[in-house]
Motif scaffolding. Structure first.
Motif, PDB file in Angstrom:
ATOM      1  N   ALA A 306      13.695 -21.098  48.073  1.00  0.00           N
ATOM      2  CA  ALA A 306      14.541 -21.333  49.242  1.00  0.00           C
ATOM      3  C   ALA A 306      13.753 -21.960  50.381  1.00  0.00           C
ATOM      4  O   ALA A 306      14.287 -22.778  51.137  1.00  0.00           O
ATOM      5  N   VAL A 307      12.479 -21.589  50.511  1.00  0.00           N
ATOM      6  CA  VAL A 307      11.635 -22.223  51.538  1.00  0.00           C
ATOM      7  C   VAL A 307      11.417 -23.694  51.194  1.00  0.00           C
ATOM      8  O   VAL A 307      11.475 -24.575  52.071  1.00  0.00           O
ATOM      9  N   LYS A 308      11.208 -23.963  49.918  1.00  0.00           N
ATOM     10  CA  LYS A 308      10.963 -25.355  49.507  1.00  0.00           C
ATOM     11  C   LYS A 308      12.182 -26.237  49.733  1.00  0.00           C
ATOM     12  O   LYS A 308      12.054 -27.407  50.098  1.00  0.00           O
ATOM     13  N   THR A 309      13.380 -25.678  49.535  1.00  0.00           N
ATOM     14  CA  THR A 309      14.596 -26.473  49.723  1.00  0.00           C
ATOM     15  C   THR A 309      15.048 -26.505  51.178  1.00  0.00           C
ATOM     16  O   THR A 309      15.911 -27.306  51.536  1.00  0.00           O
ATOM     17  N   GLY A 310      14.499 -25.617  51.988  1.00  0.00           N
ATOM     18  CA  GLY A 310      14.872 -25.567  53.389  1.00  0.00           C
ATOM     19  C   GLY A 310      16.020 -24.628  53.709  1.00  0.00           C
ATOM     20  O   GLY A 310      16.392 -24.472  54.880  1.00  0.00           O
ATOM     21  N   SER A 311      16.608 -23.982  52.688  1.00  0.00           N
ATOM     22  CA  SER A 311      17.703 -23.053  52.963  1.00  0.00           C
ATOM     23  C   SER A 311      17.197 -21.776  53.632  1.00  0.00           C
ATOM     24  O   SER A 311      17.967 -21.070  54.290  1.00  0.00           O
ATOM     25  N   LEU A 312      15.915 -21.474  53.468  1.00  0.00           N
ATOM     26  CA  LEU A 312      15.248 -20.394  54.205  1.00  0.00           C
ATOM     27  C   LEU A 312      14.138 -21.029  55.031  1.00  0.00           C
ATOM     28  O   LEU A 312      13.129 -21.480  54.475  1.00  0.00           O
ATOM     29  N   PRO A 313      14.293 -21.091  56.346  1.00  0.00           N
ATOM     30  CA  PRO A 313      13.249 -21.715  57.169  1.00  0.00           C
ATOM     31  C   PRO A 313      11.910 -21.000  56.996  1.00  0.00           C
ATOM     32  O   PRO A 313      11.843 -19.770  56.990  1.00  0.00           O
ATOM     33  N   ALA A 314      10.848 -21.776  56.891  1.00  0.00           N
ATOM     34  CA  ALA A 314       9.516 -21.198  56.721  1.00  0.00           C
ATOM     35  C   ALA A 314       9.161 -20.287  57.888  1.00  0.00           C
ATOM     36  O   ALA A 314       8.515 -19.244  57.711  1.00  0.00           O
ATOM     37  N   GLY A 315       9.607 -20.649  59.077  1.00  0.00           N
ATOM     38  CA  GLY A 315       9.313 -19.824  60.238  1.00  0.00           C
ATOM     39  C   GLY A 315       9.982 -18.461  60.182  1.00  0.00           C
ATOM     40  O   GLY A 315       9.435 -17.467  60.655  1.00  0.00           O
ATOM     41  N   ARG A 316      11.183 -18.387  59.609  1.00  0.00           N
ATOM     42  CA  ARG A 316      11.888 -17.108  59.476  1.00  0.00           C
ATOM     43  C   ARG A 316      11.166 -16.196  58.502  1.00  0.00           C
ATOM     44  O   ARG A 316      11.001 -15.005  58.729  1.00  0.00           O
ATOM     45  N   LEU A 317      10.681 -16.762  57.386  1.00  0.00           N
ATOM     46  CA  LEU A 317       9.909 -15.968  56.425  1.00  0.00           C
ATOM     47  C   LEU A 317       8.618 -15.479  57.077  1.00  0.00           C
ATOM     48  O   LEU A 317       8.247 -14.308  56.919  1.00  0.00           O
TER      49      LEU A 317
END
Length: 482
Positions: A306-317
């Motif tokens: 999800a981070v790689k696709t952008g559906s989960l922002p890296a900053g949120r993780l």
């Protein structure tokens, strides 16, 4: 940290059986936050008691796995230990009555003492986190999921007792997590099986279900667990665990700690979000720690993907991982709790039950049975414990009036209850509403100490000071002899 390491820091998995080595390898490989211990992970002795030495070995091995990559902070070794029905570790550890006992006793310092004592025994076995207390405000018998796990049907009482118990856990060396935001006690479905729907208005939520959580936040408690229930006023049809609106409400209440999900392998989530697809969705919505995904490797891969696709922002993780790591760094700086030996809280447990026992109908003074009685209902262990306690109180067993024990899910209409002179509810008191027994008692527990308290009241050796923490049929809250 790499994305893979960050993904690990927000996952707290379970495992099946007694193979801690396999779990340790998974923890190390996926850089996981730690592990939760469930009932089937607890090593046992031939007599059925917990093998405490082996349990300590398991927690130490899992803790070592969390730090194998050079981490300077401790991993999370967690358990669900509330007392009553939700008790993963039993004898020789102290057995605690249901949390509703504290509401019946109406004593916040007593709840705090219990939290400290419970935590101290768990800390001695290598635990540092307890997903307790349940601060859901119960609405009564329609509340299928919580029942006697609730402290009270009164929001203010549940708030005070919940904060007291949680602060006790902290004092004993464990991180507490108040649950299940925004309140599982006023919905009728069980989220283990399906998705409950909370149709309360925002004002109803603020003045009832959210009150204990606001108190916990104001007290600076470190974790709040979100529940799998959909709040129509916030985000209809979406469990709070994956609802951005729910996390926004939680943060708007001033919460700055770790928002942790309820178990992601529960029916309310797995049906709508298969293959651990809920994991990245929960993080994107605002969760910080994900508990018990169905398959932790699948959840980990879903988060990274999800981070790689952008559906989960890296900053949120990164934010979620930072919150978890910060909490565990703080926990590490406080030092490991010294702990107490198993069973150290037995006398306190008995005292709690003696303060909570409630006579709903029948005499408030003197013996409630003559020198002999018969026992029915409950489990074989319940009856054996009750018989032993009765003997110690000077009551023989075999003849005389019938005392019927009604356990979890039991009914006062059961055949053995029809002729009862005394009906005793061992868990939530709701079955007493349907009982025709002339004497009706709410015990809120089935521990040795609870049965000792019961026997003392039946023998007339002790009063019953407890008061109903929630309505039972025509009996309003506060009913009792106390």
């Amino acid at each position: 940290m790499s994305t893979e390491e960050l993904a690990g820091q927000v996952l707290l998995p379970f495992y099946s059986g007694l193979d801690a080595e396999a779990q340790a390898a998974t923890v190390q490989r996926l850089h996981l936050a730690g592990s939760i211990i469930m009932g089937d992970n607890v090593p046992g002795m031939s007599d059925g008691q917990v093998d405490t030495a082996a349990m300590l070995g398991v927690t130490r091995r899992l803790q070592a796995a969390t730090q194998a990559g050079g981490r300077s902070w401790p991993g999370m070794i967690a358990v669900d230990q509330e007392g009553g029905m939700v008790s993963r570790l039993r004898a020789p550890l102290t057995e605690w009555p249901a949390p509703m006992s504290y509401g019946a006793a109406g004593n916040a310092p007593l709840a705090g003492d219990a939290g400290t004592a419970m935590a101290a025994e768990l800390a001695a076995l290598g635990f540092n986190t307890d997903f307790a207390p349940t601060v859901d405000v119960t609405m009564g018998p329609a509340d299928r999921a919580v029942g006697a796990r609730s402290l009270s049907g009164d929001a203010g009482t549940a708030a005070g007792l919940g904060v007291g118990f949680a602060q006790g856990l902290l004092a004993g060396g464990l991180l507490p997590a108040v649950k299940h935001f925004p309140g599982h006690g006023s919905v009728t479905a069980d989220s283990h099986e399906s998705l409950p729907v909370q149709n309360g208005t925002p004002e109803q939520l603020r003045t009832r279900d959210l009150v204990p959580f606001q108190a916990a936040i104001d007290a600076g408690l470190p974790m709040v667990m979100t529940g799998h229930l959909a709040v129509s006023a916030w985000q209809p049809g979406v469990p709070a665990t994956v609802s951005a609106a729910s996390y926004a409400e939680l943060r708007a209440m001033g919460f700055q700690g770790v928002a942790v999900t309820d178990a992601l392998n529960m029916g309310a989530v797995t049906g709508a979000y298969p293959d651990d697809s809920a994991a990245p969705l929960a993080l994107a919505a605002g969760a910080d720690l994900l508990v018990m995904p169905a398959r932790v490797d699948v959840a980990h891969a879903a988060i990274v993907g999800a981070v790689k696709t952008g559906s989960l922002p890296a900053g949120r993780l990164a934010e979620a991982a930072q919150r978890v790591v910060t909490m565990m760094m703080w926990r590490g700086r406080t030092g490991a709790a010294p702990g107490l030996p198993p069973g150290s809280g037995a006398e306190l447990s008995r005292h709690i039950s003696a303060a909570a026992i409630t006579v709903l109908a029948g005499p408030c003074q003197g013996p409630l049975v003559p020198g002999s009685m018969r026992i029915a209902g409950g489990s074989a262990l319940d009856r054996a414990r009750f018989a032993a306690a009765a003997g110690a109180a000077g009551i023989s067993v075999g003849s005389g009036p019938l005392v019927t024990l009604i356990g979890f899910g039991g009914s006062a209409a059961a055949p053995e209850a029809a002729e009862a002179a005394v009906a005793v509810a061992l868990d939530a008191p709701w079955p007493l509403a349907d009982s025709a027994a002339p004497t009706r008692i709410a015990l809120y527990g089935r521990t040795p100490g609870a049965f000792a308290a019961l026997a003392d009241v039946l023998a007339g050796r002790a009063a019953a000071p407890g008061r109903l923490p929630a309505a039972v049929g025509p009996h309003p809250p506060g009913s009792g002899c106390g």
